[in-house]
Design an enzyme around this catalytic site. Structure first.
Site, PDB file in Angstrom:
ATOM      1  N   LYS A 131       0.274 -48.615  31.916  1.00 50.16           N
ATOM      2  CA  LYS A 131       1.343 -48.253  32.087  1.00 50.16           C
ATOM      3  C   LYS A 131       1.967 -47.056  31.075  1.00 50.16           C
ATOM      4  CE  LYS A 131       6.171 -50.508  31.002  1.00 50.16           C
ATOM      5  NZ  LYS A 131       5.983 -49.691  29.585  1.00 50.16           N
ATOM      6  N   ASN A 132       1.537 -47.343  29.907  1.00 50.75           N
ATOM      7  CA  ASN A 132       2.153 -46.575  28.713  1.00 50.75           C
ATOM      8  C   ASN A 132       1.570 -45.363  28.756  1.00 50.75           C
ATOM      9  OD1 ASN A 132       3.824 -48.718  27.857  1.00 50.75           O
ATOM     10  ND2 ASN A 132       2.532 -49.438  26.287  1.00 50.75           N
ATOM     11  N   ARG A 140      12.821 -47.082  29.357  1.00 53.29           N
ATOM     12  CA  ARG A 140      12.849 -46.452  27.981  1.00 53.29           C
ATOM     13  C   ARG A 140      11.972 -45.097  28.326  1.00 53.29           C
ATOM     14  NH1 ARG A 140      14.904 -45.288  23.033  1.00 53.29           N
ATOM     15  NH2 ARG A 140      13.008 -44.643  21.763  1.00 53.29           N
ATOM     16  N   CYS A 147      13.430 -52.613  27.872  1.00 52.19           N
ATOM     17  CA  CYS A 147      13.754 -54.017  27.365  1.00 52.19           C
ATOM     18  C   CYS A 147      14.803 -54.093  26.059  1.00 52.19           C
ATOM     19  CB  CYS A 147      12.192 -54.449  26.876  1.00 52.19           C
ATOM     20  SG  CYS A 147      11.313 -54.765  28.141  1.00 52.19           S
ATOM     21  N   ARG A 179      16.222 -48.746  19.022  1.00 50.51           N
ATOM     22  CA  ARG A 179      15.080 -47.982  19.617  1.00 50.51           C
ATOM     23  C   ARG A 179      15.793 -46.499  19.595  1.00 50.51           C
ATOM     24  NH1 ARG A 179      11.867 -50.867  24.658  1.00 50.51           N
ATOM     25  NH2 ARG A 179      10.420 -49.680  23.931  1.00 50.51           N
ATOM     26  N   PRO A 180      16.158 -46.294  18.531  1.00 47.66           N
ATOM     27  CA  PRO A 180      16.845 -44.729  18.310  1.00 47.66           C
ATOM     28  C   PRO A 180      16.066 -43.505  18.869  1.00 47.66           C
ATOM     29  CG  PRO A 180      16.223 -45.636  16.329  1.00 47.66           C
ATOM     30  CD  PRO A 180      15.983 -46.534  17.191  1.00 47.66           C
ATOM     31  N   ILE A 181      16.606 -42.669  19.370  1.00 48.92           N
ATOM     32  CA  ILE A 181      15.885 -41.384  19.553  1.00 48.92           C
ATOM     33  C   ILE A 181      15.909 -40.233  18.574  1.00 48.92           C
ATOM     34  CG2 ILE A 181      15.979 -41.966  22.148  1.00 48.92           C
ATOM     35  CD1 ILE A 181      18.233 -39.941  22.286  1.00 48.92           C
ATOM     36  N   LEU A 237      14.405 -39.243  15.989  1.00 51.25           N
ATOM     37  CA  LEU A 237      13.075 -38.758  15.746  1.00 51.25           C
ATOM     38  C   LEU A 237      12.714 -37.672  16.933  1.00 51.25           C
ATOM     39  CD1 LEU A 237      10.843 -41.459  14.235  1.00 51.25           C
ATOM     40  CD2 LEU A 237      12.176 -39.767  13.164  1.00 51.25           C
ATOM     41  N   ASP A 295       3.333 -54.456  21.088  1.00 50.27           N
ATOM     42  CA  ASP A 295       3.346 -55.115  22.495  1.00 50.27           C
ATOM     43  C   ASP A 295       2.652 -56.273  22.722  1.00 50.27           C
ATOM     44  OD1 ASP A 295       5.193 -53.279  23.273  1.00 50.27           O
ATOM     45  OD2 ASP A 295       3.805 -51.783  24.283  1.00 50.27           O
ATOM     46  N   ILE A 297       7.966 -53.228  13.919  1.00 57.56           N
ATOM     47  CA  ILE A 297       8.122 -52.362  14.647  1.00 57.56           C
ATOM     48  C   ILE A 297       9.554 -52.483  15.395  1.00 57.56           C
ATOM     49  CG2 ILE A 297       7.428 -50.803  16.608  1.00 57.56           C
ATOM     50  CD1 ILE A 297       5.739 -50.710  14.125  1.00 57.56           C
ATOM     51  N   ARG A 315       7.874 -54.951  35.539  1.00 61.88           N
ATOM     52  CA  ARG A 315       8.049 -53.520  35.319  1.00 61.88           C
ATOM     53  C   ARG A 315       6.594 -53.153  34.585  1.00 61.88           C
ATOM     54  NH1 ARG A 315      10.852 -53.114  30.428  1.00 61.88           N
ATOM     55  NH2 ARG A 315      10.138 -51.066  30.671  1.00 61.88           N
TER      56      ARG A 315
END
Length: 424
Positions: free
Chosen positions: A22-23, A92, A116, A121-123, A125, A305, A327, A397
């Site tokens: 998936k990732n 995400r 999730c 989970r900031p963006i 960066l 994960d 994390i 998912r």
């Protein structure tokens, strides 16, 4: 509502093939937007996140066909540079399209990504990295507008090896003018797979697999056909299910070279492993040894994960274990559901202490996130009695037919996909 029902307490025996990653697949799908032609990805799992991404690509004008695990994407003529809010908010990985659209169209409109609820989970960066290449941003609420009259290579220093930020900068840089150097880049297998695909499409990328990536921009990319690697997180989930339940199982299509940390943890729990090529044989007596301390880390460390699945497995040990989550702080939400099954877990900020008593009992629980849901499946398989897991759309998912896979190992499990089937 989607749910899983499990009658636990059975050993697991048999073999199964691990689905595609998936990732890895999701950013590869985003990369297809950079090619004004046809891109084919094989070994694609039929999961909700892939279905959502297909709908996003369709909304942008990309013609997508999925058949027997193969995705064929024709991005020769895009009709929009704006992601539909309804789909961007569901996953995400929708943020990956930002870098690809800016690289292809010079502009993009997206929304703060969903997925999730496992913590902040900031963006930032992602944004700061793309700004270095010449992208400007206008953010209003959840709406993000990005523009670049011209993308120019630059040096991007990431203070943390963010997988998503690395992927976004790579996707924007491959068609930029000049050279881009990403220092502090994530080294996860998903980055390696994305770069492997982009190279096949004609991109010039050096340092793949290291913390420093150098990308020399090219004028255009070409058609390609690639196959996604096996899913290391799914493989680890099934291995830990055997560790908790006891038994003997063979996993094929396993990305063994990407699973060093997870396999090491299996050995620490007393499991016997034999691997050859992409095959892994696991043997367990169903009494995993406690692990005094382990922490999640960026690759090649132990993956966040797999943290929830490990927590569930260690509930069946006899002794004390501790896990430090570095994390995503929200990963420990799973402990609240495991406690309903009789788990003795103490959470202290980012440290979880598991007092293993060797057993759990079935209960009514809720999957609060993707990997936490998988952890509850492990707990239900090894627990005595019946476990009913609600809100399994989270699990669907990322796991393609998890109940079918586990039945191949002798598990007594059934699924009702409910609304998840309508979304697919």
């Amino acid at each position: 509502m989607s749910f899983l029902e499990i009658n636990g307490g059975r050993n697991l025996y048999g073999s199964l093939s691990v689905q595609g990653s998936k990732n890895a697949v999701l950013p590869m799908m985003a990369a297809a937007l950079l090619n004004k032609g046809i891109t084919v990805i094989q070994n694609v799992p039929y999961i909700l996140d892939v279905c959502h991404m297909i709908k996003i690509l369709n909304a942008l004008g990309c013609r997508v066909k999925y058949e027997n695990g193969t995705l064929t994407m024709d991005a020769s003529c895009l009709t929009s540079h704006e992601l539909p809010w309804a789909w961007a908010g569901k996953m995400r990985s929708s943020i990956m399209i930002l870098g690809a659209l800016v690289g292809r169209c010079g502009e993009a409109v997206t929304y703060y990504p969903g997925g999730c609820s496992i913590g902040a989970r900031p963006i930032d960066l992602h944004v700061e990295g793309l700004k270095k290449l010449g992208v400007t941003f206008d953010v209003e609420g959840d709406r993000i507008e990005a523009r670049a009259a011209r993308l120019v290579g630059a040096c991007v220093d990431l203070p943390f090896p963010s997988v998503g930020a690395t992927e976004n900068v790579v996707l924007a840089a491959v068609l930029a003018d000049g050279e881009t150097c990403i220092r502090g880049a994530a080294r996860e297998p998903e980055i390696v797979e994305l770069c492997r695909m982009l190279r096949q499409m004609g991109a010039c990328i050096d340092g793949v697999g290291s913390g420093i990536l150098r990308i020399r921009g090219v004028k255009r990319l070409r058609d390609c056909c690639v196959s996604a690697c096996g899913d290391r997180i799914v493989a680890a989930t099934y291995l830990m299910a055997v560790a908790a339940c006891g038994g003997e199982a063979m996993l094929t299509e396993t990305p063994v070279s990407y699973m060093g940390a997870s396999l090491d943890v299996m050995r620490r729990m007393g499991c016997r492993l034999k691997s050859e090529g992409d095959r892994v044989l696991v043997l367990s007596d169903g009494e995993p040894s406690p692990i005094p301390f382990i922490r999640t880390e960026p690759y090649p460390g132990f993956p966040t994960d797999v943290q929830s699945q490990l927590m569930a497995t260690l509930c069946f040990s006899r002794g004390n274990s501790s896990i430090q989550e570095t994390i995503f702080e929200g990963r420990f939400n799973t402990a609240l559901e495991l406690k309903k099954m009789g788990a003795d877990i103490i959470i202290d900020n980012r440290l979880a202490v598991i007092h293993g008593a060797g057993n759990l009992h079935g209960a009514l629980v809720e999957a609060r996130d993707l990997r936490g849901g998988a952890a509850l499946v492990i707990a239900g398989l090894a627990a005595e009695g019946k476990t009913h897991i609600d809100s399994c759309c989270h699990i669907f998912r990322g796991y393609a037919g998890i109940e079918t896979d586990l039945r191949q190992l002798g598990a007594d499990i059934r699924a009702d996909y409910g609304q998840a089937a309508q979304q697919a």
